[in-house]
Design a protein around this motif. Structure first.
Motif, PDB file in Angstrom:
ATOM      1  N   LEU A 108     -34.722 -19.537  36.467  1.00  0.00           N
ATOM      2  CA  LEU A 108     -33.451 -19.038  35.944  1.00  0.00           C
ATOM      3  C   LEU A 108     -33.643 -18.266  34.641  1.00  0.00           C
ATOM      4  O   LEU A 108     -32.993 -17.237  34.423  1.00  0.00           O
ATOM      5  N   GLU A 109     -34.534 -18.756  33.781  1.00  0.00           N
ATOM      6  CA  GLU A 109     -34.787 -18.031  32.531  1.00  0.00           C
ATOM      7  C   GLU A 109     -35.380 -16.657  32.808  1.00  0.00           C
ATOM      8  O   GLU A 109     -35.008 -15.666  32.176  1.00  0.00           O
ATOM      9  N   ALA A 110     -36.322 -16.580  33.773  1.00  0.00           N
ATOM     10  CA  ALA A 110     -36.910 -15.287  34.139  1.00  0.00           C
ATOM     11  C   ALA A 110     -35.857 -14.366  34.751  1.00  0.00           C
ATOM     12  O   ALA A 110     -35.818 -13.158  34.471  1.00  0.00           O
ATOM     13  N   HIS A 111     -34.978 -14.939  35.573  1.00  0.00           N
ATOM     14  CA  HIS A 111     -33.912 -14.151  36.200  1.00  0.00           C
ATOM     15  C   HIS A 111     -32.978 -13.575  35.154  1.00  0.00           C
ATOM     16  O   HIS A 111     -32.588 -12.394  35.224  1.00  0.00           O
ATOM     17  N   GLU A 112     -32.615 -14.400  34.168  1.00  0.00           N
ATOM     18  CA  GLU A 112     -31.701 -13.935  33.116  1.00  0.00           C
ATOM     19  C   GLU A 112     -32.345 -12.864  32.244  1.00  0.00           C
ATOM     20  O   GLU A 112     -31.691 -11.897  31.849  1.00  0.00           O
ATOM     21  N   ARG A 113     -33.654 -13.012  31.954  1.00  0.00           N
ATOM     22  CA  ARG A 113     -34.342 -11.988  31.164  1.00  0.00           C
ATOM     23  C   ARG A 113     -34.393 -10.663  31.911  1.00  0.00           C
ATOM     24  O   ARG A 113     -34.180  -9.593  31.331  1.00  0.00           O
ATOM     25  N   ALA A 114     -34.688 -10.736  33.220  1.00  0.00           N
ATOM     26  CA  ALA A 114     -34.748  -9.514  34.015  1.00  0.00           C
ATOM     27  C   ALA A 114     -33.381  -8.842  34.096  1.00  0.00           C
ATOM     28  O   ALA A 114     -33.260  -7.618  33.963  1.00  0.00           O
TER      29      ALA A 114
END
Length: 284
Positions: free
Chosen positions: A73-79
């Motif tokens: 989720l953190e990677a998704h939000e950063r992207a």
């Protein structure tokens, strides 16, 4: 492979250990929560929860998925933030009760600052009662604090716990002597709760120590000056639960409250806190 929406639902159920509470927090039907969990279990090929009519528990595979889900989720939000090309700007006045200083809240704030470097974050650490007053006066935009008491439904429930009596190991509270209290000054919510339950039970009490800081109260408690009311899952090192036939302090709820002026930075931080709510119950 793993749908971010389903992962967010999974984390919320893991935080609350309740499909009903998770549905309320996410603003969806309970059937939707069940559907998201079922599809995630189909995707992983593993059961993630043990559940019956009375309780919900994470399986071993569910525990393993917690870390993966947060990372995804953190990677998704950063992207998403990178490719939308939008950057939040402005000033955000955020207040947190001192209970959270010793938890993982600083990590959540660090992540927020990393994601939104152009937001000027003003952090106020105060008593929950003081934060409520400052929010009502329009001096804060977002507050993470204890609710004032039964019947207070303001804000978004983040986590529910119980309050207990704590003190130095070996401390005894004699039933025929006034209870020595270590308390915040007014308008401390834990102070009000402690005095209320003792008065209701007819127990004599005395103020052994007052401090406006949690570190001051902890130092006094470790020195054996008395007992203090505290959240059960956030008991500081060096202190233990105290019995001695003291009255039950009851439940405590922590909520996220927004001020009348809703801003994009406030909404972004609220989302970060809610998605990382499980970390707030773990000390740093």
């Amino acid at each position: 492979m793993y749908d971010p929406v389903q992962l967010r639902t999974f984390l919320t159920v893991a935080q609350t250990l309740s499909f009903t509470q998770a549905a309320g927090r996410l603003g969806v039907r309970q059937s939707t929560v069940s559907q998201h969990v079922r599809r995630l279990e189909e995707a992983t090929g593993r059961p993630l929860f043990l559940r019956d009519t009375h309780r919900v528990e994470l399986t071993e595979d569910g525990e393993a998925l917690l870390g993966f889900a947060r990372t995804i989720l953190e990677a998704h939000e950063r992207a998403a933030a990178y490719f939308t090309g939008t950057r939040l700007r402005g000033r955000l006045r955020f207040g947190a009760s001192e209970d959270f200083v010793l938890t993982r809240l600083p990590e959540i704030l660090e992540g927020f600052r990393h994601e939104h470097p152009e937001v000027d974050l003003e952090l106020s650490v105060e008593l929950s009662g003081t934060l409520h007053e400052r929010l009502d006066a329009g001096r804060l935009d977002l507050v993470l604090a204890k609710r004032r008491g039964p019947g207070d439904e303001r804000g978004r429930l983040v986590w529910r716990d119980r309050m207990v009596w704590i003190g130095a190991e070996g401390l005894r509270v004699e039933p025929d002597r006034p209870v020595p209290l270590i308390v915040f000054p007014p308008p401390g919510i834990t102070r009000a709760r402690a005095l209320e339950v003792l008065e209701r039970e007819g127990r004599a009490w005395r103020i052994a120590c007052t401090s406006g800081s949690l570190s001051g109260l902890i130092a006094a408690a470790r020195a054996g000056l008395g007992v203090m009311a505290h959240t059960r899952s956030l008991i500081p090192p060096g202190l233990v639960r105290i019995g001695g036939r003291l009255p039950e302090l009851g439940p405590v709820e922590f909520a996220l409250l927004r001020g009348p002026r809703v801003s994009a930075p406030a909404e972004a931080l609220a989302t970060a806190i809610l998605s990382g709510a499980d970390r707030l119950t773990r000390t740093a």
